[in-house]
Design an enzyme around this catalytic site. Structure first.
Site, PDB file in Angstrom:
ATOM      1  N   GLU A 152       0.810  -1.234   0.000  1.00 24.96           N
ATOM      2  CA  GLU A 152       0.000   0.000   0.000  1.00 24.96           C
ATOM      3  C   GLU A 152       0.841   1.282   0.000  1.00 24.96           C
ATOM      4  O   GLU A 152       0.678   2.164   0.853  1.00 24.96           O
ATOM      5  CB  GLU A 152      -0.962  -0.036   1.197  1.00 24.96           C
ATOM      6  CG  GLU A 152      -1.875  -1.242   1.144  1.00 24.96           C
ATOM      7  CD  GLU A 152      -2.790  -1.400   2.345  1.00 24.96           C
ATOM      8  OE1 GLU A 152      -2.838  -0.487   3.197  1.00 24.96           O
ATOM      9  OE2 GLU A 152      -3.454  -2.441   2.448  1.00 24.96           O
ATOM     10  N   GLU A 257      -5.742 -10.559  -1.720  1.00 23.32           N
ATOM     11  CA  GLU A 257      -6.565 -10.462  -0.502  1.00 23.32           C
ATOM     12  C   GLU A 257      -8.063 -10.448  -0.858  1.00 23.32           C
ATOM     13  O   GLU A 257      -8.825  -9.657  -0.358  1.00 23.32           O
ATOM     14  CB  GLU A 257      -6.192  -9.204   0.297  1.00 23.32           C
ATOM     15  CG  GLU A 257      -4.710  -9.121   0.644  1.00 23.32           C
ATOM     16  CD  GLU A 257      -4.358  -7.884   1.430  1.00 23.32           C
ATOM     17  OE1 GLU A 257      -5.253  -7.241   1.982  1.00 23.32           O
ATOM     18  OE2 GLU A 257      -3.153  -7.539   1.496  1.00 23.32           O
TER      19      GLU A 257
HETATM   20  O1  G3I Z   1      -4.230 -10.825  18.458  1.00 17.83           O
HETATM   21  C1  G3I Z   1      -3.355  -9.745  18.754  1.00 17.83           C
HETATM   22  C2  G3I Z   1      -3.138  -9.612  20.237  1.00 17.83           C
HETATM   23  O2  G3I Z   1      -2.486 -10.784  20.723  1.00 17.83           O
HETATM   24  C3  G3I Z   1      -2.268  -8.406  20.466  1.00 17.83           C
HETATM   25  O3  G3I Z   1      -2.054  -8.222  21.840  1.00 17.83           O
HETATM   26  C4  G3I Z   1      -2.936  -7.171  19.888  1.00 17.83           C
HETATM   27  C5  G3I Z   1      -2.020  -5.961  20.051  1.00 17.83           C
HETATM   28  O4  G3I Z   1      -2.512  -4.917  19.251  1.00 17.83           O
HETATM   29  O5  G3I Z   1      -3.148  -7.352  18.470  1.00 17.83           O
HETATM   30  C6  G3I Z   1      -3.918  -8.475  18.157  1.00 17.83           C
HETATM   31  O6  G3I Z   1      -3.749  -8.633  16.802  1.00 17.83           O
HETATM   32  C7  G3I Z   1      -4.643  -7.997  15.942  1.00 17.83           C
HETATM   33  C8  G3I Z   1      -4.513  -8.803  14.653  1.00 17.83           C
HETATM   34  O7  G3I Z   1      -5.261  -8.238  13.594  1.00 17.83           O
HETATM   35  C9  G3I Z   1      -4.952 -10.240  14.877  1.00 17.83           C
HETATM   36  O8  G3I Z   1      -6.331 -10.275  15.110  1.00 17.83           O
HETATM   37  C10 G3I Z   1      -4.193  -6.558  15.679  1.00 17.83           C
HETATM   38  O9  G3I Z   1      -4.460  -5.772  16.822  1.00 17.83           O
HETATM   39  C11 G3I Z   1      -4.993  -6.001  14.503  1.00 17.83           C
HETATM   40  O10 G3I Z   1      -4.494  -4.717  14.156  1.00 17.83           O
HETATM   41  C12 G3I Z   1      -4.790  -6.910  13.301  1.00 17.83           C
HETATM   42  O11 G3I Z   1      -5.574  -6.422  12.224  1.00 17.83           O
HETATM   43  C13 G3I Z   1      -5.124  -6.853  10.931  1.00 17.83           C
HETATM   44  C14 G3I Z   1      -4.883  -5.595  10.087  1.00 17.83           C
HETATM   45  O12 G3I Z   1      -4.534  -5.987   8.758  1.00 17.83           O
HETATM   46  C15 G3I Z   1      -3.766  -4.755  10.662  1.00 17.83           C
HETATM   47  O13 G3I Z   1      -2.580  -5.530  10.717  1.00 17.83           O
HETATM   48  C16 G3I Z   1      -6.221  -7.713  10.304  1.00 17.83           C
HETATM   49  O14 G3I Z   1      -6.321  -8.940  11.028  1.00 17.83           O
HETATM   50  C17 G3I Z   1      -5.884  -8.002   8.858  1.00 17.83           C
HETATM   51  O15 G3I Z   1      -6.984  -8.668   8.214  1.00 17.83           O
HETATM   52  C18 G3I Z   1      -5.606  -6.692   8.096  1.00 17.83           C
HETATM   53  O16 G3I Z   1      -5.201  -7.077   6.816  1.00 17.83           O
HETATM   54  C19 G3I Z   1      -4.911  -5.969   5.923  1.00 17.83           C
HETATM   55  C20 G3I Z   1      -3.701  -6.351   5.090  1.00 17.83           C
HETATM   56  O17 G3I Z   1      -2.597  -6.612   5.939  1.00 17.83           O
HETATM   57  C21 G3I Z   1      -3.389  -5.258   4.077  1.00 17.83           C
HETATM   58  N1  G3I Z   1      -4.565  -4.977   3.234  1.00 17.83           N
HETATM   59  C22 G3I Z   1      -5.757  -4.614   4.007  1.00 17.83           C
HETATM   60  C23 G3I Z   1      -6.104  -5.729   4.979  1.00 17.83           C
HETATM   61  C24 G3I Z   1      -7.382  -5.407   5.733  1.00 17.83           C
HETATM   62  O18 G3I Z   1      -7.172  -4.288   6.544  1.00 17.83           O
END
Ligand code: G3I
Length: 348
Positions: A152, A257
């Site tokens: 991105e 994705e």
């Molecule tokens: O589970 C952890 C927890 O253990 C930890 O303490 C906490 C700390 O912030 O984070 C938790 O993880 C979360 C993770 O998803 C797993 O559920 C993160 O907070 C959360 O930010 C993360 O969100 C992901 C997001 O990207 C940001 O990284 C989403 O799952 C994921 O689907 C999303 O994917 C993105 C692609 O990378 C790029 N394109 C867009 C897509 C959708 O936003």
């Protein structure tokens, strides 16, 4: 007994003709066997312990993309980088015979305290950046089929995003990410990955210009990823046009994705079948778009989740309001939807 491709198509078409109850019919696929290119799925470590998820993934998919575990935020620990999360995901995937696509080395949305402390110290920042990219790419050398080296880089209007990496390293942070990744892993295809390339022509044109500029500057860019997070209102043909445009670079193309949200404003009034059928048509179109490419350019299609319940769109902040999204091929219980049959039918 392995269903022939013609048999799979005939059964998918026959079942589709039965209308919605087809969703309760036998599972199509397996998708990974019907396809002549990898069919991947986003994964998080905890999902491997969910039998419903792991059995569906084992049957249908051949590769996973870590939804979170390989990102800077997940690796950054108080005393440097902690690889426990990504190592665990890689070993669970390998144990299931799944390949891994690395996501993502450099992304505007992620940084770590180490980098924040170096803000403004150009030399130190550049050294830490090279150390980070080479360490992560080096650690998974031979364990990933490729990397989203930079994710991105562009804003909605096609301009280079303002981000910490760019402020400290200049526009060259993108080329540097590819050079550092290649230094650590001489073989992995390195992708530039972005979203809304189906719906924002100016952004897609800018993405192509950026890719061409990187190639001219000698960056080892060896793949392009179009995330294809779309919704059911997307006009037919937009996905095919985007994939064909991106393929004009001659590089492998990854639909990286894929999901089709059915939570779309004015269409929400449509009967559910209307949305499900539009979702199914877009799933088939995406397969057809990749099938049109020469085999060397078919890096694959990755679903951003296995079951509807696994989707990022079913978690805060996206999951709000009364309607729960159903953006994927398999429903909350892992049963095939019309989209799964259409996807399988197009593969056949
Ligand atoms: O589970 C952890 C927890 O253990 C930890 O303490 C906490 C700390 O912030 O984070 C938790 O993880 C979360 C993770 O998803 C797993 O559920 C993160 O907070 C959360 O930010 C993360 O969100 C992901 C997001 O990207 C940001 O990284 C989403 O799952 C994921 O689907 C999303 O994917 C993105 C692609 O990378 C790029 N394109 C867009 C897509 C959708 O936003």
């Amino acid at each position: 007994m392995r269903l022939s491709r013609r048999g799979a198509l005939a059964s998918a078409l026959a079942l589709a003709a039965c209308g919605r109850q087809a969703a309760a019919g036998p599972e199509p696929g397996p998708l990974k066997s019907l396809a002549r290119f990898p069919i991947g799925v986003a994964a998080m470590t905890g999902q491997f312990d969910d039998l419903g998820w792991s059995e569906l993934v084992r049957r249908q998919f051949g590769r996973v993309t870590p939804e979170w575990e390989m990102k800077t935020e997940a690796l950054a620990g108080p005393g440097g980088y902690d690889f426990q999360r990504p190592d665990s995901l890689v070993s669970r995937a390998e144990a299931m015979g799944l390949k891994v696509h690395g996501h993502t080395l450099v992304w505007y949305a992620e940084t770590s305290r180490e980098f924040e402390r170096l803000d403004g110290q150009k030399q130190a920042y550049a050294e830490a950046y090279r150390a980070y990219v080479t360490t992560v790419a080096g650690r998974y050398r031979g364990k990933v089929t490729g990397w989203d080296a930079v994710n991105e880089p562009l804003s909605d209007d096609g301009a280079l995003r303002d981000c910490r990496w760019r402020r400290n390293l200049g526009d060259g942070y993108i080329r540097l990410a590819f050079l550092h990744a290649r230094e650590a892993d001489p073989a992995a295809p390195l992708f530039l990955n972005d979203y809304d390339l189906e719906t924002r022509p100016a952004k897609r044109a800018a993405f192509l210009r950026l890719a061409e500029g990187l190639l001219k500057a000698g960056a080892p860019l060896t793949g392009v990823g179009t995330q294809t997070h779309v919704n059911a209102a997307l006009e037919p043909g937009a996905i095919k046009a985007a994939v064909a445009d991106l393929a004009s670079l001659g590089l492998p193309v990854h639909v990286s994705e894929f999901d089709v949200s059915v939570k779309v404003g004015q269409l929400a009034a449509l009967r559910a079948e209307g949305l499900e059928q539009r979702q199914a048509a877009l799933a088939a179109e995406t397969v057809e778009a990749v099938m049109r490419l020469p085999q060397r350019q078919r890096y694959g299609i990755t679903l951003w989740g296995a079951r509807d319940r696994d989707s990022w769109l079913r978690r805060p902040p996206e999951d709000r309001g009364l309607i729960r999204d159903r953006p994927l091929l398999f429903d909350d219980n892992g049963r095939p939807k019309a989209a799964a049959r259409a996807f399988a039918g197009a593969l056949s």
